[in-house]
Design a protein around this motif. Structure first.
Motif, PDB file in Angstrom:
ATOM      1  N   TRP A  26       0.841  -1.189   0.000  1.00 13.06           N
ATOM      2  CA  TRP A  26       0.000   0.000   0.000  1.00 13.06           C
ATOM      3  C   TRP A  26       0.883   1.248   0.000  1.00 13.06           C
ATOM      4  O   TRP A  26       1.997   1.231   0.532  1.00 13.06           O
ATOM      5  CB  TRP A  26      -0.892   0.024   1.237  1.00 13.06           C
ATOM      6  N   PRO A  27       0.398   2.362  -0.554  1.00 15.72           N
ATOM      7  CA  PRO A  27       1.189   3.594  -0.553  1.00 15.72           C
ATOM      8  C   PRO A  27       1.408   4.125   0.864  1.00 15.72           C
ATOM      9  O   PRO A  27       0.653   3.817   1.797  1.00 15.72           O
ATOM     10  CB  PRO A  27       0.331   4.570  -1.361  1.00 15.72           C
ATOM     11  N   ALA A  28       2.441   4.923   0.996  1.00 14.99           N
ATOM     12  CA  ALA A  28       2.702   5.563   2.287  1.00 14.99           C
ATOM     13  C   ALA A  28       1.740   6.705   2.552  1.00 14.99           C
ATOM     14  O   ALA A  28       1.474   7.051   3.705  1.00 14.99           O
ATOM     15  CB  ALA A  28       4.145   6.071   2.330  1.00 14.99           C
ATOM     16  N   ASP A  29       1.182   7.281   1.479  1.00 13.02           N
ATOM     17  CA  ASP A  29       0.291   8.435   1.641  1.00 13.02           C
ATOM     18  C   ASP A  29      -0.650   8.506   0.446  1.00 13.02           C
ATOM     19  O   ASP A  29      -0.561   7.700  -0.486  1.00 13.02           O
ATOM     20  CB  ASP A  29       1.101   9.718   1.755  1.00 13.02           C
ATOM     21  N   SER A  30      -1.539   9.464   0.472  1.00 20.00           N
ATOM     22  CA  SER A  30      -2.502   9.655  -0.604  1.00 20.00           C
ATOM     23  C   SER A  30      -1.782   9.951  -1.920  1.00 20.00           C
ATOM     24  O   SER A  30      -0.676  10.498  -1.932  1.00 20.00           O
ATOM     25  CB  SER A  30      -3.447  10.816  -0.273  1.00 20.00           C
ATOM     26  N   GLY A  31      -2.441   9.586  -3.025  1.00 23.01           N
ATOM     27  CA  GLY A  31      -1.848   9.861  -4.325  1.00 23.01           C
ATOM     28  C   GLY A  31      -2.841   9.615  -5.444  1.00 23.01           C
ATOM     29  O   GLY A  31      -3.953   9.109  -5.220  1.00 23.01           O
ATOM     30  N   LEU A  32      -2.453   9.983  -6.642  1.00 22.44           N
ATOM     31  CA  LEU A  32      -3.269   9.805  -7.835  1.00 22.44           C
ATOM     32  C   LEU A  32      -2.628   8.720  -8.702  1.00 22.44           C
ATOM     33  O   LEU A  32      -1.533   8.921  -9.242  1.00 22.44           O
ATOM     34  CB  LEU A  32      -3.371  11.117  -8.619  1.00 22.44           C
ATOM     35  N   LEU A  33      -3.294   7.579  -8.805  1.00 22.78           N
ATOM     36  CA  LEU A  33      -2.793   6.499  -9.650  1.00 22.78           C
ATOM     37  C   LEU A  33      -3.070   6.866 -11.105  1.00 22.78           C
ATOM     38  O   LEU A  33      -4.221   6.916 -11.537  1.00 22.78           O
ATOM     39  CB  LEU A  33      -3.479   5.180  -9.279  1.00 22.78           C
ATOM     40  N   ASP A  34      -2.013   7.124 -11.837  1.00 25.35           N
ATOM     41  CA  ASP A  34      -2.131   7.570 -13.230  1.00 25.35           C
ATOM     42  C   ASP A  34      -1.180   6.724 -14.066  1.00 25.35           C
ATOM     43  O   ASP A  34       0.037   6.936 -14.052  1.00 25.35           O
ATOM     44  CB  ASP A  34      -1.780   9.053 -13.335  1.00 25.35           C
ATOM     45  N   GLY A  35      -1.741   5.748 -14.786  1.00 30.53           N
ATOM     46  CA  GLY A  35      -0.903   4.821 -15.519  1.00 30.53           C
ATOM     47  C   GLY A  35      -0.056   4.010 -14.562  1.00 30.53           C
ATOM     48  O   GLY A  35      -0.555   3.416 -13.608  1.00 30.53           O
ATOM     49  N   ASP A  36       1.254   4.016 -14.787  1.00 33.03           N
ATOM     50  CA  ASP A  36       2.177   3.280 -13.928  1.00 33.03           C
ATOM     51  C   ASP A  36       2.874   4.182 -12.921  1.00 33.03           C
ATOM     52  O   ASP A  36       3.963   3.865 -12.434  1.00 33.03           O
ATOM     53  CB  ASP A  36       3.228   2.569 -14.798  1.00 33.03           C
ATOM     54  N   SER A  37       2.234   5.296 -12.585  1.00 36.71           N
ATOM     55  CA  SER A  37       2.805   6.238 -11.622  1.00 36.71           C
ATOM     56  C   SER A  37       1.795   6.568 -10.535  1.00 36.71           C
ATOM     57  O   SER A  37       0.582   6.489 -10.754  1.00 36.71           O
ATOM     58  CB  SER A  37       3.231   7.532 -12.321  1.00 36.71           C
ATOM     59  N   LEU A  38       2.302   6.930  -9.365  1.00 37.05           N
ATOM     60  CA  LEU A  38       1.465   7.443  -8.280  1.00 37.05           C
ATOM     61  C   LEU A  38       1.891   8.881  -8.039  1.00 37.05           C
ATOM     62  O   LEU A  38       2.952   9.145  -7.468  1.00 37.05           O
ATOM     63  CB  LEU A  38       1.624   6.608  -7.013  1.00 37.05           C
ATOM     64  N   LEU A  39       1.047   9.815  -8.485  1.00 33.24           N
ATOM     65  CA  LEU A  39       1.384  11.228  -8.477  1.00 33.24           C
ATOM     66  C   LEU A  39       0.805  11.930  -7.250  1.00 33.24           C
ATOM     67  O   LEU A  39      -0.114  11.415  -6.607  1.00 33.24           O
ATOM     68  CB  LEU A  39       0.839  11.876  -9.755  1.00 33.24           C
ATOM     69  N   PRO A  40       1.322  13.117  -6.922  1.00 33.09           N
ATOM     70  CA  PRO A  40       0.722  13.891  -5.831  1.00 33.09           C
ATOM     71  C   PRO A  40      -0.744  14.205  -6.124  1.00 33.09           C
ATOM     72  O   PRO A  40      -1.144  14.363  -7.284  1.00 33.09           O
ATOM     73  CB  PRO A  40       1.567  15.168  -5.799  1.00 33.09           C
ATOM     74  N   LEU A  41      -1.519  14.303  -5.067  1.00 32.13           N
ATOM     75  CA  LEU A  41      -2.965  14.522  -5.191  1.00 32.13           C
ATOM     76  C   LEU A  41      -3.288  15.957  -4.805  1.00 32.13           C
ATOM     77  O   LEU A  41      -2.830  16.452  -3.770  1.00 32.13           O
ATOM     78  CB  LEU A  41      -3.692  13.547  -4.264  1.00 32.13           C
ATOM     79  N   ASP A  42      -4.099  16.633  -5.638  1.00 33.11           N
ATOM     80  CA  ASP A  42      -4.380  18.046  -5.378  1.00 33.11           C
ATOM     81  C   ASP A  42      -5.563  18.263  -4.441  1.00 33.11           C
ATOM     82  O   ASP A  42      -5.729  19.340  -3.867  1.00 33.11           O
ATOM     83  CB  ASP A  42      -4.610  18.792  -6.692  1.00 33.11           C
TER      84      ASP A  42
END
Length: 250
Positions: A26-42
């Protein structure tokens, strides 16, 4: 720019491919799953999407990516860490055809833990529903709305959700020997303990977690026999969430 790929973050492996890793990283924190990346969430709240409380591999980005890829879904998927009171992660009373014994929530009044809320658009929700056997009448799960009156879900900005969906196992959950639901310790320790405790389960699935996973993945009928065996050996109890399960399709 930081490398936010799932591979670099250690989040790429999917339990569908590696069942002993269930529920996956599981991720360490919130994020945006976009393709094969977990990006910062706005932002944390997405009112145009359905909030789903993930208690198992639906909080694993690698697993979510595999599920979406199977249907050609490429839209980004917000994953939000939340403080959840009233729910604990139990053990589903069925053997999955993917080779593991998965998780299901059970009612635990006053209990606090961190889980993820995944915010799904209509296409994404349909994919996750299908992966959980919803709305098939023989599906293992039903999608239940858990209201804030019983389950408090608080986000990092202090927002409290009015509730969220979660997938509740229709077979119930396994108990800990005292009729109370047992918690899910992860796949390898769980299967090891289950096999040690049941000669009949060993006859069906072998004596090691590796054998269990391999046999389950190779034989859907064997998984059904394992599910029936859980009930026959009186290892099953209720989750306390059955009242929230829809009578028909979710």
């Amino acid at each position: 720019m930081d490398d936010r790929s799932l591979e670099t973050l250690g989040l790429a492996d999917a339990p569908r491919d590696h069942p002993l890793l269930y529920p996956g990283a599981w991720p360490a924190d919130s994020g945006l799953l976009d393709g094969d990346s977990l990006l910062p969430l706005d932002r944390l709240v997405h009112d145009d999407r359905a909030p789903v409380l993930a208690v198992g591999s639906n909080a694993c980005p690698g697993q979510l990516r595999r599920k979406m890829d199977a249907f050609g879904i490429v839209s980004p998927l917000p994953m939000v860490k939340a403080r959840v009171t009233g729910i604990e992660v139990g053990v589903s009373a069925h053997v999955s055809r993917l080779g593991y014994v998965s998780a299901s929530p059970f009612h635990a009044p006053g209990h606090l833990r961190e889980l993820f809320v995944i915010w799904l658009d209509d296409e994404q929700l349909a994919v996750i529903d299908a992966s959980e056997g919803v709305p098939r009448p023989d599906g293992n799960y039903g999608r239940a709305w858990l209201p804030a009156s019983d389950v408090r879900i608080e986000l990092a900005d202090g927002t409290t959700l009015p509730g969220a969906f979660s997938y509740v196992n229709r077979h119930g959950v396994l108990h800990d020997g005292t009729e109370a639901p047992r918690t899910h310790p992860g796949q390898r320790p769980l299967i090891t303990e289950l096999l040690l405790g049941s000669a009949r389960l060993r006859q069906l699935f072998g004596v090691t977690p590796e054998e269990f996973c391999a046999r389950a993945r190779a034989d859907a009928g064997l998984c059904e026999r394992g599910t029936l065996l859980f009930a026959a050996e009186k290892l099953v109890t209720t989750s306390g969430l059955e009242a929230y399960l829809p009578a028909g399709p979710a």
